[in-house]
Design a protein around this motif. Structure first.
Motif, mmCIF file in Angstrom:
data_model
loop_
_atom_site.group_PDB
_atom_site.id
_atom_site.type_symbol
_atom_site.label_atom_id
_atom_site.label_comp_id
_atom_site.label_asym_id
_atom_site.label_seq_id
_atom_site.Cartn_x
_atom_site.Cartn_y
_atom_site.Cartn_z
ATOM 1 N N GLU A 152 0.844 -1.197 0.000
ATOM 2 C CA GLU A 152 0.000 0.000 0.000
ATOM 3 C C GLU A 152 0.873 1.239 0.000
ATOM 4 O O GLU A 152 2.068 1.180 0.284
ATOM 5 N N ARG A 153 0.265 2.368 -0.352
ATOM 6 C CA ARG A 153 0.912 3.676 -0.295
ATOM 7 C C ARG A 153 0.255 4.489 0.804
ATOM 8 O O ARG A 153 -0.984 4.534 0.903
ATOM 9 N N VAL A 154 1.071 5.134 1.639
ATOM 10 C CA VAL A 154 0.546 5.938 2.744
ATOM 11 C C VAL A 154 1.243 7.291 2.751
ATOM 12 O O VAL A 154 2.276 7.488 2.091
ATOM 13 N N ALA A 155 0.673 8.234 3.510
ATOM 14 C CA ALA A 155 1.220 9.592 3.545
ATOM 15 C C ALA A 155 2.424 9.707 4.466
ATOM 16 O O ALA A 155 3.359 10.463 4.187
ATOM 17 N N GLU A 156 2.413 8.996 5.576
ATOM 18 C CA GLU A 156 3.482 9.112 6.565
ATOM 19 C C GLU A 156 3.907 7.728 7.026
ATOM 20 O O GLU A 156 3.136 6.773 6.997
#
Length: 717
Positions: free
Chosen positions: A116-120
């Motif tokens: 997955e891709r996350v902001a932080e």
């Protein structure tokens, strides 16, 4: 308030006559212009993705203490390609050591999956960047990831190990080819031979209407089973859903493939087997993942096939060893498809000519319903089964030359007038094992206690260390005469050829497995599982050396013998057409009586009741832990087992060929030991978690001998 030169403090002077809405927009633009512009995020001078700049990656290392996700920065040039589910390469570790979040620049490149891709990131230090997106093709969707995680947790294994079984290796040429559009759903089928079963037609009606029935199906003998599976698949596809069929080997997969082509035509299904080769297998797997194909038939690895909108999973012959994977974490097809049926709320069909104890438990627990034919249908489809004890052979001097009692010899002679006759022997080869002719004590090597063998009438030789034995005598009774414990297929073919000199003799086994034979009279000598299908069915069958199958020191010996006998007998013509089966075994034994009555369900129910009394699987959950004595003792002292766990053992494991362990001992071949850990129903998940945690801690410390964990081992004898 305005300043002295008549301009407002917010820089909106000259617009005092503007409407309030326009004035607010002007003020917001002035405010943004005064704010300092944020510098783009970078990693070692390279710009990072502006949105969701952190990628969570599963590295392809099947070790338990690394069974988690690691955070990596996403460079701007990889932003578009770095989507969840794609294969990536990252730098990981240095000098073989784990590096937290891949933050050190050292270490080699390793494959992984972008989860997955996350902001932080929850890691406060600097992150290493993704090194490469191997392919923009997403191969790991949330459904497959969730299934793989559930399987890893159930079998105390790592997610990376499960994904190695679930996702085939990439092939660039296959990936570049576009998959065709999915075909239109077929119409619902006629029940056909499903009408022979009490609720068979209802099963197809439920599948065609979008239902999710669960059934344990005891198939009638004969070749119709493949067509019946194909009709169930067609009914599922008619509802707009997908179907998955898993069989134990390539030959039954080919039969189901042919039946599906007859029911569905071309383009509606695909076959996933290892024999297809890497390019074709990956191409067909991608067609399934992309939704171009909604029906799959395959062998063991197909249990993870990413079928879209799954409506039915089918397991054929779940007692076959081919359904149990030999690679960590050793999942079984039946258990994995049970998980898929529960997670996807789809139909479940467990079929075979016999019934395993696990299948009987599914019915007893109410998780699945029985699907059987009445006794009249069974009698019409099954051959006549007759028994001869091994003692009758020893007393029958006239039949010793062919190793056949008089009754068996007569059945063969009469059967050859009508067509081919099948002869099943438990082992391949010539004379695999020897025993004392007086007391039947197995002949053992004086050096390593391994079994003595005779190859092509040559001198005795140890099957473990390879030493010749020229002066053997029995340690139990002092006898000097030997007899074959189990005469192999090749030796049996020679003896039958001498007894019936005018009849062709064919063999089917590991070296050469025949798929089919003609309807012409012939003797077909086969090992269990390698029996070819005869055109029109066999006229008769002989099941030799039954005592060798039943005498194995294994909890499943009786169940497995009955399954192998039934698999051979199911290829024989019905009793009404003259089909006869002779089994050479003690007639009073339970598996023999179950074969005579053709009652595999009754045998499984009685076995399940006995297992319940003894608290053996599948009533309980069990794990086998093996290793060197020191490693095993250290592991058991560190693991925090559930309170209701019971440890059985340790017991020594026998040595294997050339000093190597037949079962896992030490990595360098030292003698190993094994313990069995048993827990009651409801504690299986806790047991798997405890063993996995202890193994992960042991591997993280490093430096010690390894231990092997297997949940629900198929062999606990």
């Amino acid at each position: 308030m305005s300043s002295a030169n008549g301009r407002s403090d917010d820089g909106a002077g000259g617009a005092e006559g503007a409407p309030p809405e326009q004035l607010a927009l002007i003020r917001e633009a002035v405010r943004q212009a005064k704010e300092p512009k944020a510098k783009p995020r970078t990693w070692r001078g390279a710009a990072l993705a502006r949105e969701l700049p952190v990628a969570r990656v599963l590295v392809d290392k099947g070790v338990l203490h690394l069974d988690r996700y690691f955070d990596y920065a996403v460079p701007e040039e990889l932003d578009e390609a770095a989507r969840p589910g794609v294969r990536v390469r990252v730098r990981f570790g240095a000098g073989g050591r784990n590096v937290r979040q891949g933050r050190r620049e050292g270490g080699g490149l390793i494959d992984g999956y972008l989860i997955e891709r996350v902001a932080e990131s929850d890691y406060s230090g600097p992150l290493a960047a993704l090194a490469q997106v191997v392919s923009p093709e997403p191969v790991l969707d949330p459904e497959l990831l969730g299934l793989a995680r559930a399987v890893a947790d159930r079998y105390a294994g790592s997610l990376a190990d499960v994904l190695q079984l679930a996702v085939p290796p990439r092939h660039a040429r296959a990936e570049a080819r576009e998959s065709p559009a999915p075909p239109s759903p077929p119409t619902a089928p006629d029940p056909g031979t499903w009408r022979r079963y009490g609720r068979g037609a209802d099963l197809l009606t439920s599948l065609a209407s979008g239902g999710a029935p669960r059934a344990v199906w005891t198939a009638l003998p004969g070749p119709e089973w493949a067509e019946e599976i194909a009709r169930a698949v067609r009914a599922t596809l008619a509802s707009g859903r997908g179907a998955l069929v898993v069989v134990p080997a390539g030959r039954p997969a080919a039969r189901v493939d042919a039946a599906l082509k007859a029911q569905l035509g071309e383009g509606q299904h695909t076959v996933l087997t290892a024999d297809a080769g890497p390019e074709r297998r990956y191409r067909d797997w991608l067609a399934v993942r992309r939704g171009s194909v909604r029906a799959v038939v395959g062998t063991r690895a197909a249990m993870f096939a990413p079928v879209r909108n799954l409506g039915l999973v089918v397991v054929w012959d779940d007692g076959d060893d081919g359904h149990s994977d030999d690679n960590a974490p050793f999942p079984h097809v039946r258990e994995v498809l049970e998980l898929r049926a529960s997670r996807d709320k789809c139909g479940f069909l467990l079929g075979g000519w016999t019934c395993t104890v696990e299948a009987a438990q599914l019915v007893e627990s109410g998780w699945a319903l029985p699907l059987t034919a009445d006794r009249e249908q069974v009698r019409a489809a099954a051959p006549l089964v007759r028994t001869v004890s091994d003692g009758d052979l020893s007393r029958d001097e006239a039949a010793r030359a062919a190793r056949l009692p008089t009754l068996a010899w007569q059945v063969v002679r009469e059967g050859l007038k009508q067509g081919p006759v099948l002869v099943q022997v438990p082992r391949r080869g010539y004379v695999p094992r020897m025993a004392c002719a007086r007391c039947r004590e197995p002949a053992r090597c004086r050096h390593c206690a391994g079994p003595l063998e005779a190859q092509d009438a040559q001198a005795l030789r140890c099957g473990w260390c390879g030493r010749d034995e020229g002066s053997w005598h029995c340690q139990e009774c002092g006898g000097f005469r030997l007899r074959a414990q189990v005469v192999g297929a090749r030796r049996t073919a020679e003896e039958l050829g001498r007894a019936f000199p005018a009849v062709p003799v064919r063999t089917s086994g590991r070296e050469q497995v025949l798929d089919t034979v003609s309807a012409a009279p012939a003797l077909v000598v086969s090992t269990p599982g390698a029996e070819p299908v005869a055109e029109g069915g066999y006229a008769a069958a002989l099941l030799l050396d039954g005592w060798a199958m039943l005498g194995r020191p294994d909890l499943r010996a009786g169940e497995d013998a009955l399954r192998r006998w039934t698999g051979a007998a199911a290829l024989v013509r019905p009793q009404g057409a003259g089909g006869t089966v002779v089994v050479v075994a003690e007639p009073a034994l339970r598996p023999v009586q179950a074969l005579v009555r053709w009652d595999p369900v009754g045998h499984a129910v009685r076995e399940l009741a006995e297992r319940a009394e003894l608290a053996f699987p599948p009533v309980s959950r069990m794990a086998a832990v093996s290793g060197t004595p020191e490693a095993l003792a250290g592991f058991l002292s560190a693991v925090e087992l559930p309170r209701d766990a019971e440890v059985l053992g340790p017991v020594p494991l026998p040595s294997g060929e050339a000093g190597r362990p037949r079962r896992p001992g030490g990595p360098s071949g030292e003698p190993g030991e094994r313990v069995l850990v048993r827990v009651p129903p409801g504690s299986g998940a806790a047991l798997a978690t405890a063993l996995k945690s202890a193994q992960a801690a042991r591997m993280a410390r490093g430096g010690g001998e390894s231990v092997r964990i297997r949940i629900d081992p198929p062999d606990i004898g």
